[in-house]
Each structure stands twice: as structure tokens, then as C-alpha cells.
Design a protein around this motif. Structure first.
Motif, PDB file in Angstrom:
ATOM      1  N   THR A  78      -1.136  10.223  25.690  1.00 51.34           N
ATOM      2  CA  THR A  78      -0.750   8.508  25.112  1.00 51.34           C
ATOM      3  C   THR A  78      -1.380   8.936  23.639  1.00 51.34           C
ATOM      4  O   THR A  78      -1.296   9.412  23.162  1.00 51.34           O
ATOM      5  N   VAL A  79       0.068   7.891  23.278  1.00 47.70           N
ATOM      6  CA  VAL A  79      -0.294   7.488  21.601  1.00 47.70           C
ATOM      7  C   VAL A  79      -1.204   6.357  21.993  1.00 47.70           C
ATOM      8  O   VAL A  79      -0.411   5.316  22.311  1.00 47.70           O
ATOM      9  N   THR A  80      -1.926   6.497  20.204  1.00 50.15           N
ATOM     10  CA  THR A  80      -2.243   5.321  20.343  1.00 50.15           C
ATOM     11  C   THR A  80      -2.054   4.672  18.989  1.00 50.15           C
ATOM     12  O   THR A  80      -2.245   5.457  18.218  1.00 50.15           O
ATOM     13  N   ALA A  81      -1.126   3.713  18.915  1.00 43.84           N
ATOM     14  CA  ALA A  81      -0.849   2.547  17.742  1.00 43.84           C
ATOM     15  C   ALA A  81      -1.558   1.352  17.019  1.00 43.84           C
ATOM     16  O   ALA A  81      -2.233   0.908  18.071  1.00 43.84           O
ATOM     17  N   THR A  82      -1.953   2.025  16.007  1.00 39.25           N
ATOM     18  CA  THR A  82      -2.977   0.737  15.278  1.00 39.25           C
ATOM     19  C   THR A  82      -2.641   0.066  14.955  1.00 39.25           C
ATOM     20  O   THR A  82      -1.903   0.385  13.150  1.00 39.25           O
ATOM     21  N   VAL A  83      -3.295  -1.599  14.620  1.00 42.73           N
ATOM     22  CA  VAL A  83      -2.668  -1.965  13.625  1.00 42.73           C
ATOM     23  C   VAL A  83      -3.362  -3.164  12.931  1.00 42.73           C
ATOM     24  O   VAL A  83      -4.496  -3.156  13.316  1.00 42.73           O
ATOM     25  N   LYS A  84      -2.588  -2.805  11.556  1.00 42.02           N
ATOM     26  CA  LYS A  84      -3.799  -2.750  10.562  1.00 42.02           C
ATOM     27  C   LYS A  84      -3.256  -4.054   9.661  1.00 42.02           C
ATOM     28  O   LYS A  84      -2.365  -4.181   9.169  1.00 42.02           O
ATOM     29  N   ASN A  85      -4.310  -5.094   9.765  1.00 41.09           N
ATOM     30  CA  ASN A  85      -4.211  -6.348   8.587  1.00 41.09           C
ATOM     31  C   ASN A  85      -4.276  -5.995   7.351  1.00 41.09           C
ATOM     32  O   ASN A  85      -4.984  -6.161   6.535  1.00 41.09           O
ATOM     33  N   SER A  86      -3.088  -5.858   6.964  1.00 43.35           N
ATOM     34  CA  SER A  86      -3.455  -5.109   5.000  1.00 43.35           C
ATOM     35  C   SER A  86      -3.364  -6.922   4.205  1.00 43.35           C
ATOM     36  O   SER A  86      -3.316  -6.294   3.084  1.00 43.35           O
ATOM     37  N   GLY A  87      -3.197  -7.534   4.955  1.00 44.93           N
ATOM     38  CA  GLY A  87      -3.167  -9.095   3.671  1.00 44.93           C
ATOM     39  C   GLY A  87      -4.459  -9.623   3.668  1.00 44.93           C
ATOM     40  O   GLY A  87      -5.237  -9.098   3.551  1.00 44.93           O
ATOM     41  N   SER A  88      -4.213 -10.398   2.778  1.00 42.20           N
ATOM     42  CA  SER A  88      -5.722 -11.440   2.429  1.00 42.20           C
ATOM     43  C   SER A  88      -5.745 -12.498   2.787  1.00 42.20           C
ATOM     44  O   SER A  88      -6.617 -13.482   2.757  1.00 42.20           O
ATOM     45  N   GLU A  89      -4.524 -12.925   3.804  1.00 42.97           N
ATOM     46  CA  GLU A  89      -4.668 -13.808   4.786  1.00 42.97           C
ATOM     47  C   GLU A  89      -4.923 -13.636   6.833  1.00 42.97           C
ATOM     48  O   GLU A  89      -4.503 -12.439   6.985  1.00 42.97           O
ATOM     49  N   SER A  90      -5.100 -14.358   7.198  1.00 45.39           N
ATOM     50  CA  SER A  90      -4.740 -14.238   8.976  1.00 45.39           C
ATOM     51  C   SER A  90      -3.536 -13.986   9.423  1.00 45.39           C
ATOM     52  O   SER A  90      -3.241 -14.831   8.951  1.00 45.39           O
ATOM     53  N   TYR A  91      -2.709 -13.304  10.522  1.00 46.49           N
ATOM     54  CA  TYR A  91      -1.860 -13.227  10.596  1.00 46.49           C
ATOM     55  C   TYR A  91      -1.968 -12.736  11.944  1.00 46.49           C
ATOM     56  O   TYR A  91      -2.763 -12.195  12.893  1.00 46.49           O
ATOM     57  N   LYS A  92      -1.028 -13.125  13.241  1.00 46.57           N
ATOM     58  CA  LYS A  92      -1.335 -13.227  14.486  1.00 46.57           C
ATOM     59  C   LYS A  92      -0.253 -12.154  14.770  1.00 46.57           C
ATOM     60  O   LYS A  92       1.179 -11.811  14.360  1.00 46.57           O
TER      61      LYS A  92
END
Length: 172
Positions: A78-92
Motif C-alpha cells: 500500500t502506498v499513501t499519497a499525501t496531497v498538500k496545498n502549498s498555495g496561499s488560497e484554498s483549493y479544491k
């Protein structure tokens, strides 16, 4: 000298006249005072300005590695992919996909499996990774998981020995 007798009827009429005169003076006074509060009415309008942030096309940064070296006949990991918002606004985050490339000659993506099927080698054919669509605030993270393993083919796969395998992620 003549004395004037005032009858009670005359006295009542005199009081009524005096009251009427005072009332009339009050109404005239109020009417005159009301004139001091006169005003104009009008409609108006105007404009204002606003701007929106330009955002960035690379705000969602994905990371995730297979933890063990792969080999013919191994089990899926099992591989866990982590998604991080590196921006300064919210992203969907609406979706997440993966594909595989290698730097080895004669060892390609099909020598590996993602979610039990031969791994694709391009973004256009990337495999979907299960992830819940979510609004990510700045610096927030979410994860998705998938399985990866070596695809034990019936042909010689010596070219994949020691190969560097890159998992490419596509977040949208």
C-alpha cells in the motif's frame, strides 16, 4: 359710568374664541416651522473595484513512495499519497491519479502494477487513486491510497534489477 356685566354665555364664547385663536396660531407656527425642514430627494449610483487572486496551477503538491523494493513474485504494498496545498488560497482537490516511468532501458511501466493492473506510463492514461474530494485550506493535507507491486511477467525482467522507478502524480 357704565358697568358691563358679562354673562356666563359670553364668557364661554370668549374662552372658545381665545382657544381657537391659540390653536390657529399654533398650527400656523407649526406650518412655518415645518418649512424649515424641507428637503430634496434624489437617487444615486456609482462604481467600485475589486480583484481576485491569480492563484497558481501548482498549488497541490503530492508525495508518496513505495516503502519496500519490488521483485518478481512480491506482494502488493500500500502506498499513501499525501496531497498538500502549498498555495496561499484554498483549493479544491477533485481527483488524484498516478503513472509510472523508469530510467532503465527495457524496463517500462508495464513491469509494475498500480491497483492490480499494469501501470500506465503517461498522464493521459494515469490510474485513479481513491481520494475524497475536499477543499484544502493553505498548508492543509489529505491522503489517498493505492497498491503497487512488481508485475511478474513470463519474460526475462533482468532489465528492471536496480531500476529507479518514478511514481508521477496528477492532482486536479
Amino acid at each position: 359710568m357704565r358697568t358691563h356685566k358679562t354673562s356666563s354665555k359670553n364668557a364661554k364664547n370668549s374662552k372658545k374664541k381665545r382657544s381657537a385663536a391659540l390653536l390657529a396660531a399654533g398650527v400656523i407656527g407649526l406650518a412655518t416651522a415645518g418649512g424649515a425642514y424641507a428637503y430634496w430627494t434624489s437617487n444615486g449610483g456609482g462604481t467600485g473595484t475589486a480583484t481576485t487572486a491569480t492563484g497558481t496551477s501548482t498549488a497541490l503538491v503530492v508525495s508518496g513512495n513505495a516503502t519496500s523494493p519490488m521483485f518478481p513474485g512480491d506482494s502488493a504494498q500500500t502506498v499513501t499519497a499525501t496531497v498538500k496545498n502549498s498555495g496561499s488560497e484554498s483549493y479544491k482537490l477533485q481527483g488524484l491519479k498516478a503513472y509510472v516511468t523508469t530510467g532503465a532501458t527495457d524496463c517500462d511501466s508495464t513491469d509494475y502494477k498500480l491497483n492490480g493492473a499494469p501501470a500506465p506510463s503517461t498522464e493521459a492514461t494515469a490510474v485513479s487513486i481513491t481520494v475524497t474530494p475536499i477543499d484544502l485550506a493553505p498548508n492543509a493535507t489529505t491522503t489517498g491510497t493505492f497498491t503497487m507491486q512488481f508485475n511478474n511477467k513470463t519474460t526475462n525482467q533482468d532489465a528492471c534489477k536496480g531500476a529507479a522507478v518514478t511514481i508521477h502524480y496528477v492532482a486536479s
